[in-house]
Motif scaffolding. Structure first.
Motif, mmCIF file in Angstrom:
data_model
loop_
_atom_site.group_PDB
_atom_site.id
_atom_site.type_symbol
_atom_site.label_atom_id
_atom_site.label_comp_id
_atom_site.label_asym_id
_atom_site.label_seq_id
_atom_site.Cartn_x
_atom_site.Cartn_y
_atom_site.Cartn_z
ATOM 1 N N UNK A 1 2.722 -16.494 5.675
ATOM 2 C CA UNK A 1 1.648 -15.738 5.034
ATOM 3 C C UNK A 1 2.077 -14.302 4.773
ATOM 4 N N UNK A 2 2.718 -13.687 5.761
ATOM 5 C CA UNK A 2 3.189 -12.302 5.600
ATOM 6 C C UNK A 2 4.296 -12.207 4.566
ATOM 7 N N UNK A 3 5.178 -13.203 4.544
ATOM 8 C CA UNK A 3 6.258 -13.212 3.562
ATOM 9 C C UNK A 3 5.708 -13.241 2.149
ATOM 10 N N UNK A 4 4.757 -14.137 1.887
ATOM 11 C CA UNK A 4 4.194 -14.252 0.542
ATOM 12 C C UNK A 4 3.396 -13.007 0.175
ATOM 13 N N UNK A 5 2.669 -12.445 1.135
ATOM 14 C CA UNK A 5 1.893 -11.237 0.849
ATOM 15 C C UNK A 5 2.795 -10.060 0.517
ATOM 16 N N UNK A 6 3.940 -9.996 1.173
ATOM 17 C CA UNK A 6 4.851 -8.870 0.968
ATOM 18 C C UNK A 6 5.643 -9.006 -0.318
ATOM 19 N N UNK A 7 6.063 -10.213 -0.638
ATOM 20 C CA UNK A 7 6.964 -10.399 -1.770
ATOM 21 C C UNK A 7 6.227 -10.491 -3.112
ATOM 22 N N UNK A 8 4.966 -10.906 -3.090
ATOM 23 C CA UNK A 8 4.242 -11.128 -4.344
ATOM 24 C C UNK A 8 3.577 -9.832 -4.826
ATOM 25 N N UNK A 9 4.401 -8.860 -5.207
ATOM 26 C CA UNK A 9 3.888 -7.590 -5.715
ATOM 27 C C UNK A 9 3.723 -7.634 -7.224
ATOM 28 N N UNK A 10 2.725 -6.941 -7.753
ATOM 29 C CA UNK A 10 2.542 -6.919 -9.211
ATOM 30 C C UNK A 10 3.638 -6.124 -9.887
ATOM 31 N N UNK A 11 3.886 -6.434 -11.146
ATOM 32 C CA UNK A 11 4.907 -5.730 -11.918
ATOM 33 C C UNK A 11 4.613 -4.235 -11.953
ATOM 34 N N UNK A 12 5.656 -3.444 -11.712
ATOM 35 C CA UNK A 12 5.522 -1.994 -11.736
ATOM 36 C C UNK A 12 5.445 -1.354 -10.369
ATOM 37 N N UNK A 13 5.133 -2.150 -9.330
ATOM 38 C CA UNK A 13 5.067 -1.631 -7.957
ATOM 39 C C UNK A 13 5.967 -2.502 -7.078
ATOM 40 N N UNK A 14 7.278 -2.301 -7.131
ATOM 41 C CA UNK A 14 8.189 -3.188 -6.409
ATOM 42 C C UNK A 14 8.231 -2.925 -4.909
ATOM 43 N N UNK A 15 8.432 -3.985 -4.157
ATOM 44 C CA UNK A 15 8.743 -3.925 -2.727
ATOM 45 C C UNK A 15 9.919 -4.866 -2.489
ATOM 46 N N UNK A 16 10.989 -4.343 -1.943
ATOM 47 C CA UNK A 16 12.123 -5.200 -1.577
ATOM 48 C C UNK A 16 11.784 -5.876 -0.255
ATOM 49 N N UNK A 17 11.841 -7.191 -0.236
ATOM 50 C CA UNK A 17 11.390 -7.939 0.933
ATOM 51 C C UNK A 17 12.550 -8.680 1.581
ATOM 52 N N UNK A 18 12.682 -8.513 2.902
ATOM 53 C CA UNK A 18 13.713 -9.234 3.645
ATOM 54 C C UNK A 18 13.094 -10.477 4.276
ATOM 55 N N UNK B 1 0.825 -1.202 0.000
ATOM 56 C CA UNK B 1 0.000 0.000 0.000
ATOM 57 C C UNK B 1 0.863 1.257 0.000
ATOM 58 N N UNK B 2 1.955 1.220 0.752
ATOM 59 C CA UNK B 2 2.894 2.345 0.768
ATOM 60 C C UNK B 2 3.550 2.500 -0.601
ATOM 61 N N UNK B 3 4.031 1.382 -1.156
ATOM 62 C CA UNK B 3 4.737 1.425 -2.443
ATOM 63 C C UNK B 3 3.836 1.907 -3.573
ATOM 64 N N UNK B 4 2.531 1.667 -3.463
ATOM 65 C CA UNK B 4 1.601 2.087 -4.510
ATOM 66 C C UNK B 4 1.484 3.599 -4.605
ATOM 67 N N UNK B 5 1.915 4.298 -3.545
ATOM 68 C CA UNK B 5 1.738 5.747 -3.494
ATOM 69 C C UNK B 5 3.043 6.531 -3.391
ATOM 70 N N UNK B 6 4.159 5.891 -3.701
ATOM 71 C CA UNK B 6 5.448 6.583 -3.717
ATOM 72 C C UNK B 6 6.400 5.863 -4.655
ATOM 73 N N UNK B 7 7.357 6.597 -5.184
ATOM 74 C CA UNK B 7 8.423 5.959 -5.983
ATOM 75 C C UNK B 7 9.708 5.831 -5.181
ATOM 76 N N UNK B 8 9.642 6.109 -3.883
ATOM 77 C CA UNK B 8 10.791 5.849 -3.020
ATOM 78 C C UNK B 8 10.944 4.341 -2.825
#
Length: 209
Positions: free
Chosen positions: A141-158, A118-125
């Protein structure tokens, strides 16, 4: 300090030594003041890191990221925003983050873990997600939810609970244009190397004698 030719001839070697020491002190003091100004100026211009958690129950995990940022002298802010319970506040923060001096954002959440996305959808930082362990699926569950982002809205996941690496990744991003911060990272890597070498030496002496 200006000294005439006549004065130069009349001063004794002892006086000259005193004047030289005095001049060096003035020079060093001026350099110290200038250095302090440059340090303050550098801190003022260093980008901030936002640390956002979906709930204050995530704080025990998130504190590891906060402590890491403190250790490296990186300015930061900490907030609690929920992607589901406070969506407008989370969106407003993300939209204004760049203008407010942030250079990267950490978002920690468990279970559905939609906060980072949700954060990544509203910033290019750059947004770094920390999946937080829950009582049901141990954080998978949280890992998969965080890492499975659609193309164009990246989230780096640890990794699950990987708050330290989330902070270090933010620091590495800032260090691309900050040599002093890059040096701190290199020094930390060297210290980690030396620590492992010391442990290896102890093990070798114990078992390979």
């Amino acid at each position: 300090m200006w000294i005439t030719t006549r004065e130069q001839r009349t001063y004794s070697p002892t006086v000259w030594a005193h004047l030289l020491r005095q001049s060096k002190c003035v020079f060093l003091f001026s350099r110290l003041i200038r250095s302090g100004f440059e340090i303050r100026k550098e801190c003022e211009h260093m980008k901030k890191v936002a640390v956002i958690m979906g709930s204050d129950s995530d704080l025990p995990i998130v504190e590891k990221a906060i402590d890491t940022l403190k250790d490296y002298g990186v300015p930061h802010e900490v907030h609690v925003y929920s992607a589901h319970r406070t969506p407008e506040e989370a969106r407003a923060f993300a939209l204004s983050a760049r203008a407010n001096g942030f250079g990267a954002i950490i978002a920690a959440a468990g279970m559905a873990a939609h906060l980072a996305g949700a954060i990544a959808a509203n910033t290019t930082l750059p947004v770094i997600g920390i999946p937080v362990k829950s009582t049901v699926l141990d954080g998978v569950d949280a890992l998969l939810s965080t890492v499975q982002m659609p193309s164009g809205i990246p989230v780096a996941t640890v990794a699950i609970g990987g708050a330290v690496n989330a902070a270090l990744l933010c620091i590495e991003i800032l260090a691309v244009t900050d040599e002093a911060l890059a040096k701190k990272l290199n020094d930390a890597r060297s210290a980690g190397h030396d620590k492992v070498i010391e442990k290896n030496k102890a093990i070798e002496e114990r078992f390979n004698a």
